[in-house]
Enzyme design. Structure first.
Site, short mmCIF file in Angstrom:
data_model
loop_
_atom_site.label_atom_id
_atom_site.label_comp_id
_atom_site.label_asym_id
_atom_site.label_seq_id
_atom_site.Cartn_x
_atom_site.Cartn_y
_atom_site.Cartn_z
N SER A 111 23.79 -6.27 44.41
CA SER A 111 24.13 -5.82 45.77
C SER A 111 24.69 -7.00 46.55
CB SER A 111 22.90 -5.23 46.46
OG SER A 111 23.29 -4.62 47.67
N ASN A 112 24.67 -6.94 47.86
CA ASN A 112 25.22 -8.03 48.66
C ASN A 112 24.39 -8.20 49.93
OD1 ASN A 112 26.38 -6.20 50.75
ND2 ASN A 112 27.51 -5.49 48.96
N LYS A 113 24.82 -9.14 50.79
CA LYS A 113 23.98 -9.54 51.93
C LYS A 113 24.18 -8.69 53.18
CE LYS A 113 23.75 -14.47 50.81
NZ LYS A 113 24.18 -15.80 51.26
#
Ligand code: CTP
Length: 393
Positions: A208-210
């Site tokens: 995923s990402n931030k």
């Protein structure tokens, strides 16, 4: 903007009460009709005469106030109010408003009124951070109460923390904004995407990402407030409490693609603020992979959702979160994704980007670039909508 508006200024017992004298004066200078209500505790900090002198209205200090010429004060005031401002708002008054404990006229007035409510908390930093105060503020947010501040700075105790009441000049401009809020998105149906998507590797792990989704939520709220019918298609969000919009929760980029494709023909506008994973696992594992059995992962490209939507049928607004060559990359995305507007932001700038409440962006469109200063995401959302409006016939 606030000329002739009936503004109820509720002052509660905090050292910051002195700032409200300046606020009352600023409101009166703008020709607002200001009615002040004070709690008994507020009277310990500032005098009633300061407010009555400035506003030319008697100050309400209790339900059984014999000086008042009104019928039933809090009901009369509530019905006439265009806006109720509680500044400063103590932990005690916030709790009472959240629970509807109308033991004094401020809460009574709020309960009896349909006017919007703006509160400016002021208290010690640890009090502000306490679970109770945070929970009560959440309740108020869910009731669409607008909360301004508190700001970080030197508190009466001498410590530097969040707890200072928003400065009166800033409160004045927030009050003006409430009255200036246009309903210029009436009849517009908008899709907003927010948050990060996730791509599962196996039943335990994912990529995923931030993204916190804060920017997309701010846009959805601004659209809602300006009259649009909003569908928010979202991945991971740091705060999911937004109300007044249709919410569709998705996991992967493919889920998001499907939800958008099902709707896109029926909408006027799409604002893609989601951080969509560009790759997914080629062959997702159905069982948890043992660490000995994994040496590399094979990835395959996800669809570019924004690019795949026909820009002749719907207004497309995209984002470009970059770490270098901001404008060059944003311009490329504007043309390859056939967007009317790209909101470009350099996520390496301090105070800006993932998870932050503020953002510094450049609006990139066919006629050029508009560099905006660092501002709250809620403010930036309105700037984006001001620009987007010019593309809607
Ligand atoms: N976007 C999308 N589908 C994807 C990837 C991105 O719709 N698979 C959208 C984003 O929501 C954003 C815009 O495209 O509005 C730009 O996303 P960004 O991640 O900045 O760029 P990418 O196109 O993914 O290119 P790169 O990662 O190479 O910068």
């Amino acid at each position: 903007m606030i000329e002739n508006k009936n503004i109820v200024l509720c002052v509660t017992g905090s050292i910051a009460a002195y700032k409200s004298i300046y606020l009352a004066s600023s409101l009166v200078k703008e020709n607002a009709n200001v009615q002040v209500i004070m709690t008994e505790a507020a009277l310990e900090f500032v005098g009633e005469a300061s407010f009555s002198g400035i506003t030319h209205n008697p100050v309400i200090t209790g339900y059984y106030d014999r000086k008042s010429k009104l019928g039933i004060d809090h009901i009369d005031i509530a019905k006439k109010a265009d806006l109720i401002v509680v500044a400063p708002a103590t932990a005690n008054s916030i709790a009472k408003i959240a629970l509807g404990i109308s033991s004094e006229p401020i809460v009574g007035t709020i309960l009896a009124s349909k006017a919007p409510v703006l509160i400016a908390p002021a208290m010690d930093g640890d009090m502000y951070n306490s679970t109770q105060v945070q929970n009560n503020l959440k309740v108020l947010e869910n009731l669409s109460v607008k909360i301004s501040g508190p700001e970080k700075g030197r508190l009466a105790s001498g410590i530097e923390e969040f707890g200072r009441m928003t400065e009166p000049d800033k409160l004045l401009s927030e009050i003006e904004k409430i009255f200036s809020k246009k309903k210029d998105y009436n009849n517009i149906k908008a899709i907003v995407t927010a948050g990060g998507t996730i791509e599962e590797i196996d039943p335990v792990r994912f990529i995923s990402n931030k993204s916190s989704g804060k920017m997309g939520i701010a846009i959805a709220e601004a659209l809602r407030d300006r009259g649009a019918k909003v569908t928010l298609i979202h991945g991971n969000l740091s705060d999911n409490s937004i109300i007044g919009v249709e919410k569709i929760s998705i996991k992967s980029a493919e889920d998001m693609t499907n939800e958008i494709q099902n709707r896109v023909n029926y909408f006027d506008l799409i604002i893609m603020s989601a951080a969509v994973a560009d790759y997914k696992i080629k062959n997702k594992f159905n069982q948890k992979i043992k660490k000995e059995d994994i040496s590399h992962l094979e990835l395959e490209r996800n669809p570019d959702i924004l690019k795949s939507i026909d820009g002749s049928k719907i207004i497309k607004v995209g984002f470009a979160a970059e770490t270098e060559n901001l404008i060059e990359n944003a311009k490329k995305k504007l043309s390859t994704k056939d967007c009317k507007l790209i909101v470009a932001n350099d996520i390496t700038l301090p105070g800006s980007g993932f998870g932050s409440d503020e953002n510094k962006a450049t609006l990139v469109h066919n006629k050029g670039c508009e560099d905006l200063p660092l501002m709250k995401k809620s403010e930036l959302a309105h700037k984006i909508l001001d620009k987007t409006k010019s593309f809607i016939k």
